[in-house]
Write an enzyme that holds these catalytic residues in place. Structure first.
Site, mmCIF file in Angstrom:
data_model
loop_
_atom_site.group_PDB
_atom_site.id
_atom_site.type_symbol
_atom_site.label_atom_id
_atom_site.label_comp_id
_atom_site.label_asym_id
_atom_site.label_seq_id
_atom_site.Cartn_x
_atom_site.Cartn_y
_atom_site.Cartn_z
ATOM 1 N N GLU A 125 -4.659 -10.425 7.362
ATOM 2 C CA GLU A 125 -3.521 -9.673 8.583
ATOM 3 C C GLU A 125 -3.710 -10.867 9.604
ATOM 4 O O GLU A 125 -4.836 -11.504 9.932
ATOM 5 C CB GLU A 125 -3.561 -8.270 9.200
ATOM 6 C CG GLU A 125 -2.243 -8.378 9.329
ATOM 7 C CD GLU A 125 -1.161 -7.654 8.597
ATOM 8 O OE1 GLU A 125 -1.980 -7.774 7.276
ATOM 9 O OE2 GLU A 125 -0.648 -7.278 8.018
ATOM 10 N N CYS B 81 11.265 -7.962 48.287
ATOM 11 C CA CYS B 81 12.366 -7.766 49.891
ATOM 12 C C CYS B 81 11.808 -8.883 50.854
ATOM 13 O O CYS B 81 10.794 -9.647 51.076
ATOM 14 C CB CYS B 81 11.434 -6.428 50.566
ATOM 15 S SG CYS B 81 10.354 -5.680 51.749
ATOM 16 N N LYS C 147 -5.708 -0.203 9.912
ATOM 17 C CA LYS C 147 -4.897 -1.691 9.057
ATOM 18 C C LYS C 147 -3.742 -1.585 10.346
ATOM 19 O O LYS C 147 -3.256 -1.377 11.610
ATOM 20 C CB LYS C 147 -3.122 -0.293 8.536
ATOM 21 C CG LYS C 147 -2.062 -0.560 8.084
ATOM 22 C CD LYS C 147 -1.451 0.599 7.136
ATOM 23 C CE LYS C 147 -0.246 -0.377 6.047
ATOM 24 N NZ LYS C 147 0.013 -1.384 6.854
ATOM 25 N N TYR D 155 -7.261 -11.232 10.359
ATOM 26 C CA TYR D 155 -8.841 -10.639 9.842
ATOM 27 C C TYR D 155 -8.948 -10.844 8.260
ATOM 28 O O TYR D 155 -7.357 -10.985 7.604
ATOM 29 C CB TYR D 155 -8.883 -9.545 10.434
ATOM 30 C CG TYR D 155 -9.217 -9.274 11.814
ATOM 31 C CD1 TYR D 155 -11.338 -9.866 11.725
ATOM 32 C CD2 TYR D 155 -9.002 -8.257 12.724
ATOM 33 C CE1 TYR D 155 -11.674 -8.915 13.144
ATOM 34 C CE2 TYR D 155 -9.259 -7.928 14.118
ATOM 35 C CZ TYR D 155 -10.718 -8.034 13.802
ATOM 36 O OH TYR D 155 -11.532 -8.243 15.388
ATOM 37 N N CYS E 272 6.978 -3.746 55.156
ATOM 38 C CA CYS E 272 7.793 -3.392 54.622
ATOM 39 C C CYS E 272 6.323 -1.992 54.611
ATOM 40 O O CYS E 272 5.622 -2.905 54.330
ATOM 41 C CB CYS E 272 8.238 -3.648 54.183
ATOM 42 S SG CYS E 272 8.112 -2.830 52.685
ATOM 43 N N ASP F 184 -1.194 -4.233 12.366
ATOM 44 C CA ASP F 184 -0.094 -4.696 12.453
ATOM 45 C C ASP F 184 0.537 -5.909 12.750
ATOM 46 O O ASP F 184 0.761 -6.305 13.418
ATOM 47 C CB ASP F 184 0.865 -3.437 13.860
ATOM 48 C CG ASP F 184 1.892 -3.135 13.619
ATOM 49 O OD1 ASP F 184 2.918 -3.320 12.318
ATOM 50 O OD2 ASP F 184 2.770 -2.232 13.826
ATOM 51 N N CYS G 194 11.938 -0.557 53.929
ATOM 52 C CA CYS G 194 12.390 -0.491 54.208
ATOM 53 C C CYS G 194 13.087 -1.420 55.055
ATOM 54 O O CYS G 194 13.829 -1.360 56.335
ATOM 55 C CB CYS G 194 11.207 -1.940 54.875
ATOM 56 S SG CYS G 194 11.400 -3.242 54.876
ATOM 57 N N LEU H 135 1.003 -1.280 -0.102
ATOM 58 C CA LEU H 135 0.253 0.080 0.342
ATOM 59 C C LEU H 135 0.722 1.210 0.148
ATOM 60 O O LEU H 135 1.569 1.314 0.336
ATOM 61 C CB LEU H 135 -0.634 -0.156 1.197
ATOM 62 C CG LEU H 135 -1.910 -1.405 1.021
ATOM 63 C CD1 LEU H 135 -2.606 -0.933 3.242
ATOM 64 C CD2 LEU H 135 -3.348 -0.333 0.593
ATOM 65 N N LYS I 18 -1.234 7.009 8.294
ATOM 66 C CA LYS I 18 -0.779 6.024 8.903
ATOM 67 C C LYS I 18 -0.863 7.313 10.648
ATOM 68 O O LYS I 18 -1.331 8.221 9.611
ATOM 69 C CB LYS I 18 0.913 6.202 8.913
ATOM 70 C CG LYS I 18 1.062 4.912 7.556
ATOM 71 C CD LYS I 18 1.251 3.791 7.595
ATOM 72 C CE LYS I 18 2.248 3.052 8.764
ATOM 73 N NZ LYS I 18 3.116 2.538 7.464
ATOM 74 N N GLU J 81 -11.157 0.353 7.293
ATOM 75 C CA GLU J 81 -10.902 -0.388 8.335
ATOM 76 C C GLU J 81 -9.188 0.126 9.047
ATOM 77 O O GLU J 81 -9.109 0.587 8.194
ATOM 78 C CB GLU J 81 -11.155 -2.005 7.704
ATOM 79 C CG GLU J 81 -9.821 -2.059 6.221
ATOM 80 C CD GLU J 81 -10.511 -3.542 5.786
ATOM 81 O OE1 GLU J 81 -11.200 -4.484 6.041
ATOM 82 O OE2 GLU J 81 -10.194 -3.356 4.604
ATOM 83 N N CYS K 215 15.501 -3.112 51.170
ATOM 84 C CA CYS K 215 14.569 -2.881 50.295
ATOM 85 C C CYS K 215 14.521 -1.541 51.069
ATOM 86 O O CYS K 215 14.851 -1.091 51.590
ATOM 87 C CB CYS K 215 13.303 -3.571 51.570
ATOM 88 S SG CYS K 215 11.451 -2.472 50.300
#
Ligand code: IVH
Length: 671
Positions: free
Chosen positions: A176, A429, A118, A226, A435, A120, A414, A85, A317, A116, A411
């Protein structure tokens, strides 16, 4: 079931039912039956096919689990090239596109487009012959791709057999393949727990999963598809327009985007682009733009294509989801279970419209693997709802005063020692509820909606209460007095009253909620509810030993150990006593009475293939008072043996243990 024809008829029936349920679940996202019923049907078909291998057909739903690894990928020549595209990055570029289309078509009015998201992921071409999936190929260079049929067959939203009857003899569908965000997160979480690297983004995860020679691995990956286009179709076009043709695919059980619309003119396109852009973060998959296609197939034909892209389609995009910024510091946060998580503090950066100042770094191993130093320039990525991530550091730009990260040995909240669990990448911890950070988290969890549901007791208020030493344990919440509350910052008479009312109201709870609220490690809502259902009241849960706990559905040795240890701590016992004294209560759950416990004390082992899931049988036996264990020993009273029982059967025989086949078991259960 006896005659061969009755058996093959049953198998056909099961295949049809399973294919229907698969379609309802994965394609329509609208299941008709619970998962357990689906599993039962699948198990029945598997058993039949194991007994009568001639019944196995390639389109059987049992054939999605993956098969023996291949030596390499075959090559597929696309009979109709898979195009790419052109992109538009601005509204102006979209207007130019529309102008060109109109000019070429000699159109005066608005052109109708399909719109629709796009996705990824990766483009794939499916080939159906006589309604059966015979080939799946990647795009490759557009002319030649890789044969990934073995892997695509494991994707549940790809039908192995088309529904209905009016499909063309040869139908090539393009679309896709992608990985939904939830599945991607889980996959990476699991990888990280194992100290592995994980995938940088859902696209890579989808591509990596599809390029496996061993389809059993692909079968474990949460992939979906899809459909948005066509290759070869023996009957010629499926309709007069793109949108009509795509909808026909849906009739045959193929999955199409529920977001597909037809829009008029470039203004319709730009509106759609904006709407999807606003919803982008709430979609459960990653998209990098919107695709517009001239809807009329006759117009598509007359527009044709140049080099690799059609003149009748364009991708508008979205702005990039990755940006560069500087890592200012790495702080360490302490979670409810004491897990120490490094958090990246960033110079504020705008990523696709949102200002990002923090990003998760997961754990120390991850930081080391990515070679991230404080002071580095880093790439931040934000996708959908996911917490921003640090993708990588640009080490070539590392300043001379950059510092490597080291996990503290004490930690930060505490000062207690930090410990690393044996086979986990996580460090914790050791301070427990002493704590303050863990205490805070524990109280937030206790008050949360799905736990005790204390309305109005939000995170900020808990922070305040803990900082002011007004609350140390959940039980202290119920000792809060009006006078003290009213004096707190940002708290008036009304809010203080409301909080006390909410606390009072929360005391009437359920055992499941209460167990969940305690925040026992690895005990989520479901497990808490299972414990509640199994034991009926708190006392038996507190007394249960590890063996008994492992009889509870969903509870394995690790969870059992956490539950057992939790209730052995004097501190926890004390908090629970204080909570009950404060008036926290629930209705005990009726558990089966002694009369129905006809199998009390009997020890069962289940093995081999049975006509229904072992878990079902296990639950039924447990409900009757039996104990179900995993291995045969002298203590075993009964071995339930299905088809192809192996070593357990041999061992039980040698120990002289009573062996029940399915009929025997059913007879026992009917008593
Ligand atoms: S149509 C002839 N529609 O984007 C048109 N492509 O940048 C060919 N993609 O290779 C593609 N969502 O992998 C189309 N709704 C959609 C799409 C889509 C994602 C991908 C596809 C294609 C790439 C081109």
């Amino acid at each position: 079931m006896s005659t061969p024809s009755a058996i093959s008829q049953r198998a056909a029936e099961l295949r049809e039912q399973l294919n229907l349920h698969n379609y309802r679940y994965y394609v329509l996202d609208d299941p008709l039956i619970p998962d357990s019923d689906y599993d039962r049907l699948l198990r029945e078909l598997q058993t039949l096919e194991q007994q009568y291998p001639v019944l196995v057909t390639p389109e059987s739903p049992t054939q999605r689990v993956g098969a023996q690894p291949l030596d390499g990928f075959g090559e597929v020549q696309h009979r109709i090239p898979m195009l790419s595209l052109d992109n538009a990055f601005t509204d102006e570029e979209m207007r130019e596109f529309d102008r060109r289309v109109k000019e070429r078509l000699g159109a005066t009015g608005d052109v109708v487009y399909t719109a629709e998201p796009k996705l990824d992921g990766l483009a794939i071409s499916l080939r159906y012959e006589a309604g059966l999936l015979v080939q799946a190929a990647t795009r490759g260079d557009g002319a030649r791709g890789e044969d990934v049929t073995h892997n695509v067959r494991t994707i549940p939203s790809v039908p192995l057999k088309l529904m209905g009857e009016d499909w063309p003899a040869v139908l090539e569908v393009r679309g896709e393949i992608y990985m939904p965000l939830a599945g991607f997160e889980q996959l990476n979480e699991r990888a990280r727990e194992k100290g592995e690297k994980g995938f940088a983004n859902p696209r890579n995860a989808a591509a990596g999963s599809l390029r496996q020679l061993d389809s059993r691995i692909t079968a474990q990956r949460p992939l979906a598809m899809y459909c948005y286009g066509f290759g070869e179709i023996s009957s010629g076009p499926l309709g007069a327009t793109q949108s009509e043709s795509i909808r026909r695919l849906a009739d045959w059980g193929l999955r199409i985007s529920p977001e597909m619309r037809t829009v008029e003119g470039v203004s319709g396109c730009l509106d759609y682009y904006r709407q999807i852009g606003e919803r982008r973060a709430s979609l459960d998959y990653e998209i990098d733009g919107v695709v517009f296609k001239v809807d009329s197939l006759a117009q598509q034909q007359s527009l044709g294509f140049v080099s690799r892209a059609p003149r009748w389609a364009i991708a508008q995009k979205f702005p990039a989801q990755e940006e560069m910024t500087r890592l200012v510091a790495i702080d360490v946060q302490v979670g409810r279970t004491g897990a120490l998580t490094p958090v990246a503090r960033l110079e504020p950066v705008n990523v696709a419209g949102v200002t990002v100042t923090n990003a998760t770094l997961h754990n120390e191993d991850e930081i080391r693997r990515k070679d991230i130093w404080v002071g580095d320039t880093v790439i931040i990525r934000r996708a959908g709802d996911v917490i921003p991530q640090v993708v990588r550091a640009i080490s070539e730009q590392r300043p001379s005063d950059a510092q490597p990260f080291k996990m503290p040995e004490q930690c930060p909240a505490c000062g207690a020692d930090v410990i690393r669990d044996a086979d986990e990448a996580v460090v914790r911890c050791s301070g427990g509820l002493f704590c303050p950070a863990q205490r805070r988290q524990a109280i937030k969890h206790f008050a949360s909606r799905r736990a005790m549901d204390i309305e109005g007791l939000g995170d900020k208020l808990v922070d305040q209460l803990v900082s002011l030493d007004m609350v140390e344990t959940p039980a202290d919440l119920f000792r809060l007095r009006f006078d003290a509350l009213e004096k707190m910052e940002r708290m008036g008479k009304k809010s203080a009253e409301n909080l006390l009312d909410a606390l009072e109201k929360s005391k009437q709870t359920t055992l499941g909620r209460f167990l969940f609220a305690l925040g026992i490690r690895e005990v989520g809502e479901t497990t808490a509810q299972s414990l509640a259902n199994y034991y009926g009241d708190l006392e038996p849960v507190m007394q249960a030993d590890s063996d008994s706990l492992q009889q509870v559905p969903d509870v394995g040795p690790v969870v059992a150990e956490h539950v057992f240890t939790f209730f052995r701590q004097a501190h926890n016992q004390e908090v629970i006593r204080a909570l009950m004294e404060a008036g926290v209560r629930w209705e005990p759950i009726a558990i089966p009475d002694a009369d129905s416990q006809i199998l009390a004390g009997k020890v069962f082992v289940i093995t081999g293939t049975l006509s229904r899931p072992r878990e079902d049988i296990k639950q039924q036996l447990i409900a009757l008072g039996a104990k179900v264990t995993g291995s045969v020993s002298k203590k075993t009273d009964y071995l339930v043996a299905g088809a192809e029982a192996g070593s357990k059967l041999t061992k039980a025989e040698s120990l002289g243990i009573t062996i029940l086949d399915e009929t025997g078991l059913n007879r026992l259960l009917e008593q």
